[in-house]
Design an enzyme around this catalytic site. Structure first.
Site, mmCIF file in Angstrom:
data_model
loop_
_atom_site.group_PDB
_atom_site.id
_atom_site.type_symbol
_atom_site.label_atom_id
_atom_site.label_comp_id
_atom_site.label_asym_id
_atom_site.label_seq_id
_atom_site.Cartn_x
_atom_site.Cartn_y
_atom_site.Cartn_z
ATOM 1 N N CYS A 196 0.836 -1.211 0.000
ATOM 2 C CA CYS A 196 0.000 0.000 0.000
ATOM 3 C C CYS A 196 0.865 1.253 0.000
ATOM 4 N N ASN A 219 12.529 0.393 6.513
ATOM 5 C CA ASN A 219 13.780 -0.347 6.803
ATOM 6 C C ASN A 219 13.871 -1.644 5.982
ATOM 7 N N THR A 241 -7.258 -1.451 10.901
ATOM 8 C CA THR A 241 -7.861 -2.530 10.120
ATOM 9 C C THR A 241 -9.299 -2.781 10.558
ATOM 10 N N SER A 287 -6.449 -12.148 15.631
ATOM 11 C CA SER A 287 -5.059 -12.640 15.571
ATOM 12 C C SER A 287 -4.197 -11.696 16.410
ATOM 13 N N TYR A 314 -1.736 -10.147 15.308
ATOM 14 C CA TYR A 314 -1.548 -8.963 14.450
ATOM 15 C C TYR A 314 -2.716 -7.990 14.630
ATOM 16 N N HIS A 315 -3.949 -8.511 14.465
ATOM 17 C CA HIS A 315 -5.106 -7.614 14.577
ATOM 18 C C HIS A 315 -5.155 -6.970 15.970
ATOM 19 N N LYS A 332 -3.133 -3.850 16.285
ATOM 20 C CA LYS A 332 -3.810 -2.662 15.748
ATOM 21 C C LYS A 332 -4.767 -2.069 16.785
ATOM 22 N N ASN A 379 -6.376 -11.638 -4.164
ATOM 23 C CA ASN A 379 -5.160 -11.746 -4.981
ATOM 24 C C ASN A 379 -4.711 -13.200 -5.068
ATOM 25 N N VAL A 429 -10.673 -22.129 -0.350
ATOM 26 C CA VAL A 429 -11.640 -21.542 0.595
ATOM 27 C C VAL A 429 -11.440 -22.221 1.944
ATOM 28 N N TYR A 430 -11.216 -21.410 2.981
ATOM 29 C CA TYR A 430 -11.026 -21.978 4.319
ATOM 30 C C TYR A 430 -12.400 -22.220 4.943
HETATM 31 P P1 NAD Z 1 3.572 -4.387 3.533
HETATM 32 O O1 NAD Z 1 4.151 -5.452 4.380
HETATM 33 O O2 NAD Z 1 3.556 -4.597 2.066
HETATM 34 O O3 NAD Z 1 4.327 -3.002 3.816
HETATM 35 C C1 NAD Z 1 4.709 -2.584 5.094
HETATM 36 C C2 NAD Z 1 6.010 -1.805 4.938
HETATM 37 O O4 NAD Z 1 6.412 -1.309 6.221
HETATM 38 C C3 NAD Z 1 7.154 -2.670 4.417
HETATM 39 O O5 NAD Z 1 7.811 -2.035 3.350
HETATM 40 C C4 NAD Z 1 8.061 -2.836 5.621
HETATM 41 O O6 NAD Z 1 9.422 -2.968 5.264
HETATM 42 C C5 NAD Z 1 7.786 -1.556 6.398
HETATM 43 N N1 NAD Z 1 8.026 -1.690 7.840
HETATM 44 C C6 NAD Z 1 7.472 -2.596 8.694
HETATM 45 N N2 NAD Z 1 7.942 -2.392 9.928
HETATM 46 C C7 NAD Z 1 8.803 -1.347 9.870
HETATM 47 C C8 NAD Z 1 9.598 -0.661 10.824
HETATM 48 N N3 NAD Z 1 9.617 -1.033 12.099
HETATM 49 N N4 NAD Z 1 10.339 0.395 10.410
HETATM 50 C C9 NAD Z 1 10.337 0.785 9.119
HETATM 51 N N5 NAD Z 1 9.608 0.168 8.155
HETATM 52 C C10 NAD Z 1 8.850 -0.889 8.553
HETATM 53 O O7 NAD Z 1 2.104 -4.113 4.067
HETATM 54 P P2 NAD Z 1 0.881 -3.388 3.339
HETATM 55 O O8 NAD Z 1 -0.003 -4.432 2.781
HETATM 56 O O9 NAD Z 1 1.359 -2.287 2.479
HETATM 57 O O10 NAD Z 1 0.116 -2.776 4.585
HETATM 58 C C11 NAD Z 1 0.443 -1.466 5.036
HETATM 59 C C12 NAD Z 1 -0.412 -1.099 6.233
HETATM 60 O O11 NAD Z 1 -1.794 -1.159 5.875
HETATM 61 C C13 NAD Z 1 -0.221 -2.032 7.421
HETATM 62 O O12 NAD Z 1 -0.186 -1.274 8.608
HETATM 63 C C14 NAD Z 1 -1.446 -2.909 7.387
HETATM 64 O O13 NAD Z 1 -1.802 -3.319 8.679
HETATM 65 C C15 NAD Z 1 -2.492 -1.999 6.783
HETATM 66 N N6 NAD Z 1 -3.524 -2.752 6.070
HETATM 67 C C16 NAD Z 1 -3.192 -3.513 4.977
HETATM 68 C C17 NAD Z 1 -4.183 -4.236 4.324
HETATM 69 C C18 NAD Z 1 -3.895 -5.122 3.140
HETATM 70 O O14 NAD Z 1 -4.831 -5.814 2.679
HETATM 71 N N7 NAD Z 1 -2.685 -5.132 2.600
HETATM 72 C C19 NAD Z 1 -5.511 -4.146 4.777
HETATM 73 C C20 NAD Z 1 -5.796 -3.371 5.898
HETATM 74 C C21 NAD Z 1 -4.788 -2.675 6.541
HETATM 75 N N1 USQ Z 2 -9.101 -16.943 3.384
HETATM 76 C C1 USQ Z 2 -9.522 -18.077 2.709
HETATM 77 N N2 USQ Z 2 -8.650 -18.664 1.844
HETATM 78 C C2 USQ Z 2 -7.407 -18.163 1.608
HETATM 79 C C3 USQ Z 2 -6.991 -17.004 2.289
HETATM 80 C C4 USQ Z 2 -7.863 -16.425 3.180
HETATM 81 O O1 USQ Z 2 -10.644 -18.552 2.879
HETATM 82 O O2 USQ Z 2 -6.672 -18.763 0.801
HETATM 83 C C5 USQ Z 2 -10.030 -16.273 4.305
HETATM 84 C C6 USQ Z 2 -9.478 -16.054 5.715
HETATM 85 O O3 USQ Z 2 -9.682 -17.187 6.515
HETATM 86 C C7 USQ Z 2 -10.243 -14.819 6.148
HETATM 87 C C8 USQ Z 2 -10.490 -14.047 4.856
HETATM 88 O O4 USQ Z 2 -10.261 -14.972 3.794
HETATM 89 O O5 USQ Z 2 -11.489 -15.192 6.657
HETATM 90 C C9 USQ Z 2 -9.547 -12.852 4.680
HETATM 91 O O6 USQ Z 2 -8.216 -13.319 4.805
HETATM 92 P P1 USQ Z 2 -6.978 -12.484 4.195
HETATM 93 O O7 USQ Z 2 -5.756 -13.298 4.395
HETATM 94 O O8 USQ Z 2 -7.301 -12.000 2.831
HETATM 95 O O9 USQ Z 2 -6.996 -11.174 5.104
HETATM 96 P P2 USQ Z 2 -6.639 -10.948 6.621
HETATM 97 O O10 USQ Z 2 -5.898 -12.051 7.233
HETATM 98 O O11 USQ Z 2 -7.900 -10.509 7.295
HETATM 99 O O12 USQ Z 2 -5.625 -9.737 6.536
HETATM 100 C C10 USQ Z 2 -5.619 -8.779 5.471
HETATM 101 C C11 USQ Z 2 -4.302 -8.023 5.576
HETATM 102 C C12 USQ Z 2 -4.269 -7.275 6.900
HETATM 103 C C13 USQ Z 2 -5.508 -6.414 7.056
HETATM 104 C C14 USQ Z 2 -6.779 -7.229 6.876
HETATM 105 C C15 USQ Z 2 -7.999 -6.358 6.794
HETATM 106 O O13 USQ Z 2 -3.206 -8.909 5.459
HETATM 107 O O14 USQ Z 2 -3.089 -6.470 6.951
HETATM 108 O O15 USQ Z 2 -5.503 -5.833 8.326
HETATM 109 O O16 USQ Z 2 -6.720 -7.912 5.608
HETATM 110 S S1 USQ Z 2 -9.390 -7.064 7.628
HETATM 111 O O17 USQ Z 2 -9.617 -8.395 7.071
HETATM 112 O O18 USQ Z 2 -10.477 -6.201 7.423
HETATM 113 O O19 USQ Z 2 -9.002 -7.187 9.010
#
Ligand code: NAD
Ligand code: USQ
Length: 405
Positions: free
Chosen positions: A12, A32, A144, A179, A181-182, A185, A240, A254-255
């Site tokens: 992103c 980093n 998130t 999780s 992770y969540h 946040k 994706n 599908v999980y």
């Molecule tokens: P990403 O892993 O592709 O990018 C995160 C970037 O942050 C990486 O380039 C990583 O090197 C950098 N980073 C991580 N920790 C760091 C640190 N301590 N210092 C400096 N750099 C650091 O992730 P993304 O998919 O781009 O997600 C970005 C943000 O958006 C995250 O906070 C994620 O929780 C949030 N988000 C993502 C999604 C999604 O579907 N991708 C959905 C909801 C929220």
């Molecule tokens: N899932 C499947 N099959 C797969 C992968 C995932 O059924 O092969 C299911 C998962 O069990 C889950 C849903 O699809 O119920 C979404 O999973 P995901 O891996 O696409 O997304 P999630 O783990 O929720 O995390 C992603 C990002 C995270 C962000 C989050 C937004 O990695 O950074 O915070 O989406 S949200 O889901 O709204 O919390």
């Protein structure tokens, strides 16, 4: 505006940094590159061959004449963060720099702890730096939708008005994340809200849904600007992943029942939402929460859409129900509000079959880079010692490959 994008090398973050730069803002990236290291740790790689950051930035400057400053370092290192922010003096800090994979945080104790330390300490450092020398700066923090979990009532945008024993108050919406992770946040959100309250900082917490796509107007200008496209079980997000699986003729994973419903958005809307938040800053002391997604889908709905798009391309793909490796409701009520960004001018890109075609065609273009062993889930929520032996740090070390730690 002067905007610092923390995590600007990520999925992103890179797309957002380019979008903001293209729209005339002065942008810096702080990263980093730890995400590139995590891929290496897991033995996975993005489908698309992303370029090293200096090459990315050179290509952008040559194409558009816009310079993006790079600060390489860790946001959990307070001295580094302060020097990067003092030098750049941003009007807004967009904070993406976190470990963002739920499965990664559920591998074992070490990964759960490192996820929470990285995310919570990084955000704490940003808040303290703002208090110390950027009190008017606006924090745009990526949260998130998963902070809310899947309650049996409608999900509001951050706050809910409750009547209890004849009294009424507006309170932070209850959080039931799924999780470690969540959870990180959720802890961030509390720290941000508290800092706004006691120090008068201004913040917008963007509770983003699951992002899909990889291309934006800026990214498609040049191959050197290509963005991440993760499809592995740890970092790949579901839509994706399904597009890559379909392109490879692999059954869609599908999980469980597939009734898991989430908010989703196109990455072209991610970059726009962030810009909208920057252009409309929160007031001093205000901690706003916007739910950043455009549509809700269940996993089965996504699987069927990908199956249909795949059929149109002449490829039959099956849908498999595999035991859910996560602990989550497989069928549940879900209705989340998401009007605030639309009210501020967001014009959503809704999921279309042409976008699914584009993603499958990208997968076909880079099919030589696909490792189908990364399709099936290996991380199980119920197991506190997940064995990703072939790719673990221990195995990489044993093989004699240097690992930066
Ligand atoms: P990403 O892993 O592709 O990018 C995160 C970037 O942050 C990486 O380039 C990583 O090197 C950098 N980073 C991580 N920790 C760091 C640190 N301590 N210092 C400096 N750099 C650091 O992730 P993304 O998919 O781009 O997600 C970005 C943000 O958006 C995250 O906070 C994620 O929780 C949030 N988000 C993502 C999604 C999604 O579907 N991708 C959905 C909801 C929220
Ligand atoms: N899932 C499947 N099959 C797969 C992968 C995932 O059924 O092969 C299911 C998962 O069990 C889950 C849903 O699809 O119920 C979404 O999973 P995901 O891996 O696409 O997304 P999630 O783990 O929720 O995390 C992603 C990002 C995270 C962000 C989050 C937004 O990695 O950074 O915070 O989406 S949200 O889901 O709204 O919390």
């Amino acid at each position: 505006m002067r905007i610092s994008v923390l995590g600007g090398d990520g999925y992103c973050g890179w797309a957002t940094a380019l979008h903001l730069s293209a729209r005339g803002h002065t942008v810096s990236i702080v990263d980093n590159f730890t995400r590139r290291l995590w891929d290496y740790e897991l033995g996975v790689q993005t489908l698309t061959p992303i370029r090293p950051m200096p090459e990315r930035l050179r290509a952008w400057e040559q194409l558009r004449g816009n310079r993006i400053d790079l600060f390489t370092g860790d946001v959990t290192d307070y001295d580094f963060l302060c020097s990067a922010l003092k030098e750049f003096r941003p009007d807004a800090i967009v904070h993406f720099a976190e470990q963002r994979s739920a499965p990664y945080s559920m591998i074992d104790r070490k990964h759960a702890v490192s996820t929470q330390v990285n995310n919570i300490v990084g955000t704490m450092n940003v808040l303290f730096a703002m208090r110390e020398f950027l009190p008017d700066c606006h924090l745009v923090k990526l949260g998130t939708m998963g902070e809310y979990g899947t309650p049996n009532i409608d999900i509001e945008e951050g706050y809910i008005t409750i009547e209890h024993e004849g009294r009424k108050d507006t309170l932070p919406y209850p959080k039931q994340p799924g999780s470690f992770y969540h959870l990180s946040k959720v802890h961030d959100s509390h720290n941000i809200l508290f800092s706004c309250r006691i120090w008068g900082l201004r913040a917008t917490d963007l509770n983003q849904g699951v992002v899909y796509g990889t291309v934006t107007d800026e990214i498609e200008l040049d191959e050197c600007l290509i963005n991440r496209f993760d499809y592995d079980e740890v970092f790949g997000t579901v839509l994706n992943r399904f597009c890559v699986q379909a392109a490879m003729g692999h059954p869609l994973t599908v999980y469980g029942k597939g009734g898991q419903t989430r908010g989703y958005l196109d990455i072209r809307d991610t970059v726009r939402c962030v810009e909208i938040a920057c252009l409309n800053p929160a007031a001093p002391g205000e901690c706003r929460v916007y739910n950043q997604f455009t549509e809700q889908f269940s996993v089965m709905e996504i699987a069927r859409l990908v199956q249909t798009a795949s059929r149109k391309l002449g490829r039959e793909v099956e849908i498999d129900h595999i035991p859910d490796p996560r602990v989550e409701a497989e069928q549940h009520y879900y209705n989340a509000k998401h009007s605030k960004l639309i009210d501020l001018g967001l014009e959503p890109h809704y999921l279309s079959s042409s976008l699914l075609d584009t993603l499958m065609n990208i997968a076909l273009k880079y099919q030589d880079r696909v490792d189908v062993s990364n399709f099936m889930p290996q991380v199980n929520w119920r197991n506190p010692h997940n064995d990703r032996r072939k790719n673990s740090f221990a195995a990489v070390r044993a093989a004699g490959t240097p690992v930066a730690r």
